[in-house]
Scaffold this active site. Structure first.
Site, PDB file in Angstrom:
ATOM      1  N   GLU A   1       0.820  -1.142  -0.025  1.00  0.00           N
ATOM      2  CA  GLU A   1      -0.050  -0.187   0.009  1.00  0.00           C
ATOM      3  C   GLU A   1       0.839   1.235   0.064  1.00  0.00           C
ATOM      4  O   GLU A   1       1.660   1.449   1.042  1.00  0.00           O
ATOM      5  CB  GLU A   1      -0.880  -0.051   1.186  1.00  0.00           C
ATOM      6  CG  GLU A   1      -1.806   1.165   1.312  1.00  0.00           C
ATOM      7  CD  GLU A   1      -2.610   1.361   2.660  1.00  0.00           C
ATOM      8  OE1 GLU A   1      -2.914   2.755   3.050  1.00  0.00           O
ATOM      9  OE2 GLU A   1      -3.042   0.511   3.256  1.00  0.00           O
TER      10      GLU A   1
ATOM     11  N   CYS B   1      -3.754   7.170   5.203  1.00  0.00           N
ATOM     12  CA  CYS B   1      -3.813   6.983   3.977  1.00  0.00           C
ATOM     13  C   CYS B   1      -5.022   7.233   3.077  1.00  0.00           C
ATOM     14  O   CYS B   1      -4.835   7.365   1.864  1.00  0.00           O
ATOM     15  CB  CYS B   1      -3.371   5.456   3.923  1.00  0.00           C
ATOM     16  SG  CYS B   1      -4.407   4.417   4.654  1.00  0.00           S
TER      17      CYS B   1
END
Length: 483
Positions: free
Chosen positions: A226, A263
């Site tokens: 990620e 995020c």
């Protein structure tokens, strides 16, 4: 399970042996191991939060909640593996009358082997030593070696001690879990032949470097990274006319949450041209405080990202200042405003992630221009639509579904539910795969399918026995059979 006196090769050798034992263990046994770790984290939460706050400045309220999320996801994975559908057990009986005749085939997902996990800086519990990658790998029968993040080393070491002791007391095999530190060791870990997959949460440059290492090995392995996400938000004209003040407040709260270090922070907000929404967001953001960032390196980079945006002609600063010392004074919120036309002229510079409490408002003139600029947005974890009931947004939703893994309606993306339906992943650079790193199906990353043809039942996993002794959902001869 300790790492202090063992070399990396010794740790990976121990992990290899432990993975064999764990793969042979029952789901109930592994569920008990996960529950033991969850209980140990909860029992030591006060100590862990104190250490975490001293290293990250995230605050005790946020960190206490994150410990609960971490122990909660361990318990979720315990439920996932005992429910059984994660195995994807499939049976097709032999059919001698078919043309040509077909054999008896039984397929199941098996653990991939020892897994390397790289901790994240922005979630020192939930995406760290005992976080979702570790939990989902342990759940399906893999062993785990965690590379600690340099931003919270003391916390990582103490958490690892608690995890290792809980696993040992619960009867898990020695070597099933270990912690390593240091960049060079992390690089060597990815290249070690014993490691069969990698989980990573971090920056695009760091993640891409490790991804390239993982795929260029003599035996390439999956790298579940990620990396970065802009998380575009689209506001329609009707929505803005109906509730602009509420939207401004919601955006201000979302992009400044945790000093903009989530995020899923909304980094791009597309709004109709010719409104005063920028002024409303500026007003809603003006009292948001400057906050300390996770590491000095992140704090040093934040003003540079702000200056990069501000240097583009046609980009205005509507709130805050790009001239700030985030290391000494904390990161202060900054709101930018520009047009879709300017983004189309400068996508390389304006469609970069700036980690910190900033967002960019982008005015579009019509749906055609909106579609054109959205086509330039890199893959993201989330995409959000704010529209009014009855609006035809089907084409917009289809486009957003192509660039993000989770599409939200009339909400804000900062906040990720840990449950069965969650998808936390998206097209590159959001992630390097199609899988989720949060929620029940995160376990799928660390499994591989194996089919057994005309096998004697004595060698098969119980999930493939004819009597279904585990009482789990299975597909038999094409039909989904529930217990």
């Amino acid at each position: 399970m300790t790492t202090a006196t063992l070399s990396l090769s010794e740790l990976t050798a121990a992990a290899t042996e432990a993975a064999k034992i764990s793969a042979a263990a029952s789901d109930a046994q592994r569920a008990a191991w996960l529950t033991a770790v969850a209980d140990a984290l909860d029992a030591n939460a006060a100590e862990l939060v104190e250490i975490a706050d001293s290293e990250t400045s995230l605050g005790t309220t946020r960190l206490t909640g994150e410990v609960a999320r971490t122990s909660g996801q361990l318990r979720l994975f315990a439920r996932v593996i005992t429910e059984g559908s994660y195995l994807e057990a499939v049976i097709d009986h032999a059919n001698p009358n078919a043309t040509p005749p077909t054999p008896d085939l039984r397929r199941i997902l098996r653990p991939i082997g020892p897994v390397a996990v790289f901790s994240a800086s922005n979630f020192p519990f939930a995406f760290s030593v005992a976080g979702g990658d570790t939990a989902s790998a342990l759940a399906v029968g893999c062993s785990v070696i965690v590379k600690a993040h340099s931003g919270h080393l003391r916390l990582s070491e103490r958490t690892a001690e608690i995890v290792a002791e809980a696993l040992r007391a619960a009867g898990a095999p020695e070597g099933i879990f270990a912690l390593v530190t240091g960049r060079e060791v992390g690089t060597a870990l990815v290249q070690d032949p014993a490691i069969k997959a990698v989980g990573f949460t971090g920056s695009i440059p760091g993640g891409r470097a490790l991804f390239d290492l993982a795929t260029s090995r003599p035996e390439p392995i999956p790298f579940y990274g990620e990396l970065g996400s802009l998380n575009p938000v689209v506001v329609t004209e009707a929505a803005l006319a109906e509730r602009s003040a509420r939207l401004a407040e919601g955006l201000a709260g979302s992009f400044t949450l945790g000093a903009g270090q989530f995020c899923t922070k909304p980094g791009l907000v597309f709004i109709p041209a010719g409104t005063d929404f920028a002024a409303q967001v500026a007003e809603a953001s003006k009292d948001k405080p400057a906050l300390g960032m996770l590491t000095s390196r992140i704090a040093e980079a934040y003003p540079g990202g702000l200056r990069s945006f501000a240097s583009v002609q046609g980009v205005d600063v509507v709130s805050g200042s790009v001239d700030q010392d985030a290391v000494a004074n904390g990161a202060a919120p900054v709101v930018f405003s520009t047009t879709a036309a300017k983004v189309l002229e400068n996508p390389g510079q304006l469609l970069e992630e700036c980690f910190g409490p900033t967002t960019m408002l982008i005015e579009y003139t019509d749906r055609e221009e909106l579609s054109a600029v959205l086509a330039k947005v890199p893959g993201s974890l989330t995409a959000t639509v704010h529209a009014q009931p009855g609006e035809d947004i089907s084409a917009l939703v289809e486009q957003l579904s192509e660039l993000a893994g989770r599409v939200l309606f009339d909400g804000w993306p900062t906040g990720v539910a840990v449950n069965w339906a969650q998808q936390h992943g998206g097209p590159y650079p959001a992630t390097t795969s199609l899988f989720t790193s949060v929620g029940a199906t995160a376990v799928r990353r660390f499994q591989r399918p194996v089919a057994y043809q005309d096998a004697p039942e004595s060698v098969l996993h119980p999930a493939l026995h004819e009597s279904n002794p585990l009482r789990i959902p299975r597909r038999v001869n094409g039909e989904l059979i529930l217990p």
